[in-house]
Design an enzyme around this catalytic site. Sequence first.
Site, PDB file in Angstrom:
ATOM      1  N   GLU A   1     -11.173  -4.636  10.060  1.00  0.00           N
ATOM      2  CA  GLU A   1     -10.646  -3.539   9.260  1.00  0.00           C
ATOM      3  C   GLU A   1     -11.183  -3.608   7.838  1.00  0.00           C
ATOM      4  OE1 GLU A   1      -6.269  -1.637   8.168  1.00  0.00           O
ATOM      5  OE2 GLU A   1      -6.416  -3.776   8.612  1.00  0.00           O
TER       6      GLU A   1
ATOM      7  N   GLY B   1       1.845  -5.912   7.580  1.00  0.00           N
ATOM      8  CA  GLY B   1       0.902  -6.664   6.761  1.00  0.00           C
ATOM      9  C   GLY B   1      -0.300  -7.118   7.560  1.00  0.00           C
ATOM     10  N   SER B   2      -0.876  -8.221   7.129  1.00  0.00           N
ATOM     11  CA  SER B   2      -2.099  -8.713   7.744  1.00  0.00           C
ATOM     12  C   SER B   2      -1.814  -9.418   9.059  1.00  0.00           C
ATOM     13  CB  SER B   2      -2.804  -9.687   6.798  1.00  0.00           C
ATOM     14  OG  SER B   2      -2.039 -10.877   6.662  1.00  0.00           O
TER      15      SER B   2
ATOM     16  N   GLU C   1       3.734  -4.821  12.437  1.00  0.00           N
ATOM     17  CA  GLU C   1       2.649  -3.838  12.323  1.00  0.00           C
ATOM     18  C   GLU C   1       1.567  -4.487  11.493  1.00  0.00           C
ATOM     19  OE1 GLU C   1       0.135  -1.760  10.705  1.00  0.00           O
ATOM     20  OE2 GLU C   1       1.678  -0.581   9.681  1.00  0.00           O
ATOM     21  N   LEU C   2       0.409  -4.757  12.124  1.00  0.00           N
ATOM     22  CA  LEU C   2      -0.569  -5.667  11.515  1.00  0.00           C
ATOM     23  C   LEU C   2      -1.916  -5.028  11.232  1.00  0.00           C
ATOM     24  CD1 LEU C   2       0.256  -8.765  13.764  1.00  0.00           C
ATOM     25  CD2 LEU C   2       1.336  -8.029  11.632  1.00  0.00           C
TER      26      LEU C   2
ATOM     27  N   CYS D   1      -3.235   1.480   6.843  1.00  0.00           N
ATOM     28  CA  CYS D   1      -3.458   0.898   8.173  1.00  0.00           C
ATOM     29  C   CYS D   1      -3.914   1.963   9.159  1.00  0.00           C
ATOM     30  CB  CYS D   1      -2.182   0.229   8.680  1.00  0.00           C
ATOM     31  SG  CYS D   1      -1.597  -1.119   7.652  1.00  0.00           S
TER      32      CYS D   1
ATOM     33  N   ASN E   1       0.800  -1.234   0.000  1.00  0.00           N
ATOM     34  CA  ASN E   1       0.000   0.000   0.000  1.00  0.00           C
ATOM     35  C   ASN E   1       0.831   1.281   0.000  1.00  0.00           C
ATOM     36  OD1 ASN E   1       0.689  -0.795   2.641  1.00  0.00           O
ATOM     37  ND2 ASN E   1      -1.025   0.314   3.537  1.00  0.00           N
TER      38      ASN E   1
ATOM     39  N   HIS F   1       9.276  -8.010  -0.675  1.00  0.00           N
ATOM     40  CA  HIS F   1       8.152  -7.092  -0.859  1.00  0.00           C
ATOM     41  C   HIS F   1       6.929  -7.865  -1.363  1.00  0.00           C
ATOM     42  CE1 HIS F   1       6.553  -3.181  -0.731  1.00  0.00           C
ATOM     43  NE2 HIS F   1       7.624  -2.505  -1.137  1.00  0.00           N
ATOM     44  N   ALA F   2       5.788  -7.182  -1.354  1.00  0.00           N
ATOM     45  CA  ALA F   2       4.560  -7.771  -1.889  1.00  0.00           C
ATOM     46  C   ALA F   2       4.741  -8.077  -3.370  1.00  0.00           C
ATOM     47  CB  ALA F   2       3.391  -6.807  -1.695  1.00  0.00           C
ATOM     48  N   SER F   3       4.117  -9.158  -3.820  1.00  0.00           N
ATOM     49  CA  SER F   3       4.360  -9.651  -5.174  1.00  0.00           C
ATOM     50  C   SER F   3       3.766  -8.777  -6.267  1.00  0.00           C
ATOM     51  CB  SER F   3       3.816 -11.082  -5.307  1.00  0.00           C
ATOM     52  OG  SER F   3       4.556 -11.974  -4.493  1.00  0.00           O
TER      53      SER F   3
END
Length: 459
Positions: free
Chosen positions: A364, A211-212, A233-234, A267, A136, A160-162
């Site tokens: 969330e 992330g989640s 940090e979720l 977040c 994000n 990193h995120a894909s």
Amino acid sequence: MLPVIATINPATGETVKTFQSATADEIERAIARAADTARTYRTTTFAQRAAWMHVTADLLEAEADDVAAMMTLEMGKTLASAKAEALKCATGFRFYADNAEEMLADEHADAGAVNASQAFARYQPLGVVLAIMPWNFPLWQAVRFAAPALMAGNVGLLKHASNVPQSALYLADVISRGGFPDGAFQTLLIGSGAVESVLRDPRVAAATLTGSEPAGRAVAAIAGDEVKHTVLELGGSDPFIVMPSADLDAAVKTAVTARVQNNGQSCIAAKRFIVHTDVYDEFATEFVEAMSALTVGDPTDPATDIGPLATEQGRADVEELVADAVANGAEILCGGARPDGAGWYYPATVVSAITPAARMYTEEVFGPVAGLYRAADIDEAVTIANATSFGLGSNAWTTDAAEIDRFVADLDAGGVFINGMTVSYPELPFGGVRRSGTGRELSAHGIREFCNIKTVWIG
């Protein structure tokens, strides 16, 4: 079968570019390179690291327009917000370049009290740190780890995120061009399935994840089994409380920004708007009007307020939560339906009368959807605000000193912002409590997370 790592334009759904996942041999070479570099990099001076970091910041700032276009292409944020993110990263690099040495200076104790000639605590790097980052804020999330970690003398491996591979590769490249040694910061193009083996590798000292909650649980379990430090940090479901004494016009204007920033995918975006009954109707009318007026569309168009959500699944998740709320008695005051056409767009949406039976009450919503709640008094406002397992940021609007004290004391969150919206600053610690995670990023607290606090006693 290796996972798909690709840039997919969320404005069109088109796959722009695909990347080959790292093989087991490539991962091994990267870890070995990081471990080798860590042994010598930890001996570099703060002045040398700061010089490299300033060059990196200058490069990023000079390339901000191109970097912004890349982030917009990969995850759909507006060009204006993407450029602001790139410039914020440059600021973050410079902040730690200028302050790390002071933050990590030896902390002297009363030597006489411990029967020593000298006694102090010294901060020393842990070594290789694995960073598992989300899409994000493709650069800022990673920079707020990379800048303090590198200035502390650690080296980094970025998973990193894909869906943001170009952002991941760019960050490693700009740090390298800044002058940092080969192996000081590397991007691993790997899927989530490869994370465990990297984290369990004895050459990797610690990990950080944004992330989640499920991802955080998985990483924490592995790190716990290996007895390795983590910062997590979720996410959050931040409250935004409005009391009768608040500047209502300012509160409404800020509420809109706080909810739809980054297309609602933040977040620390305010998600639950809890309004005192005395001003609820006025706030609701103005808030819905302002949310309804926002323009949803092409993120490269300067007139656009909200671009597409980053992934098709992300939009489906938002739709599912809104539908569940309605099925449990909630009312949609604006938005609530995807527009026709290509891309993963979703409008600014306000949902009221949300009951505890609805998932939105505690979960969330990662999109431009605001939950609106009525509170009879400050006690109910605090109760609603804390009625979630998350505890990242929180916001309250009031000019009453006693109410301010109450919110600061009783809102169960990692941060409380009064008469403003939650923002991450390099100067302030960032993180959450409860299921929003553990540990802190940013400020002096963040740079110390990946240090061995070594006690030194000299007789």
